[in-house]
Design an enzyme around this catalytic site. Structure first.
Site, PDB file in Angstrom:
ATOM      1  CE  LYS A 278      31.075  38.408  51.331  1.00 56.22           C
ATOM      2  NZ  LYS A 278      30.616  38.454  49.925  1.00 56.22           N
ATOM      3  CD  GLU A 363      26.001  35.487  35.483  1.00 57.24           C
ATOM      4  OE1 GLU A 363      24.756  36.056  35.823  1.00 57.24           O
ATOM      5  OE2 GLU A 363      26.863  35.447  36.460  1.00 57.24           O
ATOM      6  NE  ARG A 391      20.232  33.614  36.235  1.00 60.65           N
ATOM      7  CZ  ARG A 391      20.337  34.246  37.364  1.00 60.65           C
ATOM      8  NH1 ARG A 391      20.926  35.503  37.566  1.00 60.65           N
ATOM      9  NH2 ARG A 391      19.763  33.670  38.477  1.00 60.65           N
TER      10      ARG A 391
HETATM   11  C1  TPP Z   1      24.109  33.843  38.273  1.00 54.56           C
HETATM   12  C2  TPP Z   1      25.114  33.912  39.344  1.00 54.56           C
HETATM   13  N1  TPP Z   1      26.196  34.506  39.060  1.00 54.56           N
HETATM   14  C3  TPP Z   1      27.343  34.426  39.900  1.00 54.56           C
HETATM   15  C4  TPP Z   1      27.275  33.625  40.967  1.00 54.56           C
HETATM   16  C5  TPP Z   1      28.514  33.566  42.114  1.00 54.56           C
HETATM   17  N2  TPP Z   1      28.122  34.430  43.391  1.00 54.56           N
HETATM   18  C6  TPP Z   1      27.882  33.632  44.700  1.00 54.56           C
HETATM   19  S1  TPP Z   1      27.500  34.681  45.874  1.00 54.56           S
HETATM   20  C7  TPP Z   1      27.956  35.954  44.873  1.00 54.56           C
HETATM   21  C8  TPP Z   1      28.165  37.437  45.535  1.00 54.56           C
HETATM   22  C9  TPP Z   1      26.914  37.783  46.173  1.00 54.56           C
HETATM   23  O1  TPP Z   1      26.982  39.090  46.770  1.00 54.56           O
HETATM   24  P1  TPP Z   1      25.761  39.358  47.662  1.00 54.56           P
HETATM   25  O2  TPP Z   1      24.460  39.246  47.038  1.00 54.56           O
HETATM   26  O3  TPP Z   1      26.094  40.970  48.053  1.00 54.56           O
HETATM   27  O4  TPP Z   1      25.892  38.625  49.041  1.00 54.56           O
HETATM   28  P2  TPP Z   1      27.022  38.577  50.378  1.00 54.56           P
HETATM   29  O5  TPP Z   1      27.879  37.262  49.779  1.00 54.56           O
HETATM   30  O6  TPP Z   1      27.711  39.970  50.106  1.00 54.56           O
HETATM   31  O7  TPP Z   1      26.226  38.452  51.306  1.00 54.56           O
HETATM   32  C10 TPP Z   1      28.331  35.666  43.665  1.00 54.56           C
HETATM   33  C11 TPP Z   1      28.953  36.589  42.406  1.00 54.56           C
HETATM   34  C12 TPP Z   1      25.849  33.108  41.478  1.00 54.56           C
HETATM   35  N3  TPP Z   1      25.680  32.543  42.471  1.00 54.56           N
HETATM   36  N4  TPP Z   1      24.933  33.358  40.786  1.00 54.56           N
END
Ligand code: TPP
Length: 622
Positions: A278, A363, A391
């Site tokens: 990342k 959630e 959710r």
């Molecule tokens: C239902 C929901 N909850 C929280 C989020 C906020 N959110 C956006 S990206 C993320 C982290 C995603 O991590 P990952 O899937 O590993 O992707 P990376 O950013 O590490 O590539 C979160 C918690 C969201 N988009 N959707």
């Protein structure tokens, strides 16, 4: 960087040229995000992966589904959107998430996590029924894999045997460091001797994998054999019915292209476990990928934000107060679904680590767990963005409200959210929460009242939702009330004899400004802070409505099922038939732009409220 219209151009490039293009793309992303803000670290980590996917697959025939969609910047740059990208997340530019309306290469519109495998399986099944032949690829992060929908989808896809490729983009990070047992399992795979040996010595072995010239089954057997020999033997995904391949270094274009071609030829569900970094290529983001997940405009040289964050966000205000209360009240627990930073819960975590729970992007589980805690006598505070709380609709209704459990929801990013756009608007919570029996729904007008509402929440023995936007303005001493806040009590802030505006949350400020403008035009408008959407202050509502000819309701929530509809239905039942105006979010999705632009689109700015009221007032006088 150069304009790239479609992946045909990529397919003619050598690996060396692709690597050079990756660097151009990185520079473009850093430049643009430093200007407009956006999701930086996830996108920098996914540059090569996206190039590899575009190189091997044929878009738009093949369907590429990004989970969340916050990592799709490279994809946008490879599909003819360079100019729009340079105005990223503004009204004139492209959205920060895939949008089918922007390009036929965006197979799916996303924004919320953990949806991609389900959506991709749906597309794969459609292809099978329609006797198509294309490929369907879901790109899912390890953070998203903490969300329950992924397991429902893997479970279903694994038994289906349908041709589907899931790319697990594992960077060990959600927004913060990833959590949970599966994350530990993935770490085990990444750290295993097999993978380390693979990273060191597989180059030749990978290059021995045949690419062309063998009958398909022969290829698959040989490929499976060779891949099994050099990649790891996974237990989890294999047990779910997936052919597991990995872990493999996602930044190594040559290896990835070979493995992807093999995955492409496979006739059953495949999960390719790809390891990426990342923030790759920009030192501040590599060092602090959590701080560079979602950023405001920043200086490239230092990584420092261009806007000075001088005030606390509302989330920080709320979480600071529960952190203080938890010093003496041991029943208080803090819960987040992978958003400790964004919601302000990080502070609670630091002070009360034993009573803090980050459950991952889950959630529904967070809320159900809070129900269990409240049953046992604890006082859980669930800090969550309005849009993601959707959710958890079912456990809030059926378990928390039906049992009238004292769980408090700290609902952040409520109302119009600005640049994240349509998938992230927090404009439905008042509608879906206020129809739930036993629920108290509150919206403070400013940060000071937010603190006072937190103090109230701990005294209340029922479910309570407190919703607020990100920014924590204090409306100032001029309208600071000294009266304590009581459940269901509104506050008359300004008396008026012609019009009464009942306003919720951030709209109180706009209503006050509108009232001042109206006064200048000879219309006497009063303002009520309707801080409880449920229960409503029906006494004050009736009293104020009876005094005037025109009533107006203002909220940053969908008009359908919102505060105004509920309040005016009450007046109708009481046979109070004023002229009525409703200010709120119309029945369509509000796309990205600034909060002010979005308020304008909805007619919610103070001048718009004033002129709509004045216009109606004039027609009433005719
Ligand atoms: C239902 C929901 N909850 C929280 C989020 C906020 N959110 C956006 S990206 C993320 C982290 C995603 O991590 P990952 O899937 O590993 O992707 P990376 O950013 O590490 O590539 C979160 C918690 C969201 N988009 N959707």
């Amino acid at each position: 960087m150069r304009e790239i219209r479609d992946s045909a151009e990529l397919k003619r490039m050598s690996v060396r040229e692709l690597n050079a293009l990756a660097e151009e793309i990185r520079a473009e992303i850093i430049e643009t995000v430093s200007e407009h803000g956006g999701h930086l670290a996830s996108n920098l980590g996914a540059v090569e992966l996206t190039l590899e996917l575009h190189y091997v697959f044929d878009l738009p025939e093949d369907k590429l589904v990004f989970d969340v969609g916050h990592q799709a910047y490279t994809h946008k740059l490879l599909t003819g959107r360079l100019q729009g990208f340079r105005k990223l997340r503004t009204r004139e530019g492209v959205s920060g998430f895939p949008q089918c309306v922007e390009s036929d290469c965006d197979a799916f519109t996303a924004g919320h996590a953990s949806t991609a495998i389900s959506a991709a399986l749906g597309m794969a099944r459609t292809r099978d029924i329609m006797q198509g032949n294309h490929h369907v690829i879901a790109v899912v992060g390890d953070g998203a894999l903490t969300g329950g929908m992924c397991y429902e989808a893997l479970n279903d896809a694994g038994q289906s045997g349908t041709r589907l490729i899931v790319i697990l983009n594992d960077n060990a990070m959600s927004i913060s460091k990833n959590v949970g047992a599966l994350s530990r399992y993935l770490t085990g795979l990444r750290q295993s001797r097999g993978y380390r040996a693979f990273k060191r010595g597989t180059r030749n072995m990978l290059e021995r994998i045949p690419v062309v010239g063998l009958p398909i089954f022969n290829v698959i057997d040989r490929v499976k054999g060779s891949i099994k020999a050099l990649l790891l033997d996974d237990k989890f995904f294999s047990a779910l019915g997936f052919e597991y391949m990995g872990p493999i270094d996602g930044h190594n274009l040559r290896h990835m292209i070979r493995i992807l071609k093999r995955a492409r030829d496979y006739q059953a569900p495949v999960l390719l476990h790809v390891v990426t970094q990342k923030g790759k290529g920009y030192t501040p983001a590599e060092d602090h990928p959590d701080q560079f997940h979602g950023v405001v405009p920043f200086f490239i040289e230092s990584g420092e934000a261009k806007e000075e964050p001088d005030v606390q966000t509302n989330g920080e205000v709320a979480c600071q107060r529960i952190t203080e209360l938890a010093e003496t009240d041991v029943r208080i627990c803090g819960i987040t679904a992978a958003m400790a930073d964004g919601t302000g819960m990080e502070l609670f975590k630091q002070h009360h680590p034993d009573r803090f729970f980050d459950v991952g992007i889950a959630e529904q589980h967070a809320v159900e767990m809070a129900a269990g805690m409240a049953f046992g006598g604890l006082r859980p505070y669930v800090a969550v963005y309005s849009t993601f709380l959707e959710r958890a609709y079912d456990p809030i209704l059926v378990d928390i409200c039906r049992n009238s459990l004292p769980v408090t929801f700290l609902i952040d990013r409520a109302g119009l959210v600005g640049r994240d756009g349509d998938t992230h608007q927090g404009v439905f919570d008042l509608s879906y929460l206020s129809m739930m029996p036993n629920m108290i729904v509150a919206a403070p007008r400013d940060a000071r009242d937010l603190r006072r509402m937190i103090d109230l929440s701990i005294l209340v023995d029922r479910p309570m939702a407190i919703r607020y936007p990100k920014d924590g303005d204090d409306l100032g001493p001029g309208i600071r009330s000294q009266r304590p806040i009581r459940v269901g009590e509104w506050e008359l802030l300004l008396n008026g004899t012609d019009v009464m505006i009942f306003a919720v949350g951030r709209m109180v400020q706009n209503a006050l400004q509108a009232a001042v403008e109206l006064m200048g035009h000879g219309v006497s408008a009063g303002v009520v802070d309707a801080r409880f959407i449920k229960p409503m202050d029906t006494d004050l509502l009736l009293e104020c409505a009876r005094k005037v000819k025109l009533v107006a309701f203002a909220e940053e929530n969908a008009l359908r099922g919102g505060f105004g509809e509920g309040a005016s239905a009450f007046l109708q039942r009481e046979h109070v038939h004023n002229e009525t105006l409703f200010f709120g979010v119309p029945d369509f999705f509000i796309r990205h732009g600034s909060v002010l632009e979005q308020q304008r689109e909805c007619g919610l700015t103070a001048p718009q409220i004033a002129s709509a009221i004045e216009a109606r007032w004039k027609t009433m006088a005719e």
